[in-house]
Design a protein around this motif. Structure first.
Motif, PDB file in Angstrom:
ATOM      1  N   UNK A  51      44.064  40.163  33.509  1.00  0.00           N
ATOM      2  CA  UNK A  51      42.872  40.954  33.854  1.00  0.00           C
ATOM      3  C   UNK A  51      41.591  40.378  33.254  1.00  0.00           C
ATOM      4  N   UNK A  52      41.657  39.913  32.033  1.00  0.00           N
ATOM      5  CA  UNK A  52      40.472  39.486  31.293  1.00  0.00           C
ATOM      6  C   UNK A  52      39.530  38.557  32.030  1.00  0.00           C
ATOM      7  N   UNK A  53      40.003  37.433  32.523  1.00  0.00           N
ATOM      8  CA  UNK A  53      39.092  36.487  33.177  1.00  0.00           C
ATOM      9  C   UNK A  53      38.408  37.036  34.433  1.00  0.00           C
ATOM     10  N   UNK A  54      38.947  38.094  35.019  1.00  0.00           N
ATOM     11  CA  UNK A  54      38.393  38.637  36.259  1.00  0.00           C
ATOM     12  C   UNK A  54      37.574  39.910  36.040  1.00  0.00           C
ATOM     13  N   UNK A  55      37.244  40.246  34.808  1.00  0.00           N
ATOM     14  CA  UNK A  55      36.561  41.510  34.527  1.00  0.00           C
ATOM     15  C   UNK A  55      35.131  41.574  35.046  1.00  0.00           C
ATOM     16  N   UNK A  56      34.475  40.469  35.149  1.00  0.00           N
ATOM     17  CA  UNK A  56      33.117  40.467  35.696  1.00  0.00           C
ATOM     18  C   UNK A  56      32.047  40.427  34.626  1.00  0.00           C
ATOM     19  N   UNK A  57      30.811  40.511  35.097  1.00  0.00           N
ATOM     20  CA  UNK A  57      29.664  40.301  34.213  1.00  0.00           C
ATOM     21  C   UNK A  57      29.391  41.463  33.259  1.00  0.00           C
TER      22      UNK A  57
END
Length: 80
Positions: free
Chosen positions: A39-45
């Motif tokens: 999940x972490x890398x895709x959490x967004x800005x």
């Protein structure tokens, strides 16, 4: 014994699909690390990776004395 759906409102977590697969919450422990890492890398800005595999939401408050062990995700409006 209380089951996962009895203990947690899964409408307010990114882990809803993952937790729903486990009848009891302790059965999910084995896979939480892999879940966070996916999940972490895709959490967004709205999230900042403050250390390798440690993501903190921009509205979270993390006190200087807090230890954030990797991997972890600190969500919106959380105080640590």
């Amino acid at each position: 014994m209380l089951k996962t759906h009895d203990l947690y409102d899964l409408n307010h977590t990114l882990a809803a699909d993952f937790l729903a697969q486990h009848e009891y919450p302790w059965l999910a422990l084995k896979g939480i690390k892999d879940l966070i890492l996916s999940l972490g890398p895709a959490l967004g800005e709205d999230y900042t990776e403050v250390a390798p595999t440690v993501w903190v939401h921009k509205t979270a408050t993390v006190f200087p004395s807090a230890y954030l062990g990797a991997p972890c995700i600190i969500g919106p409006d959380t105080e640590v």
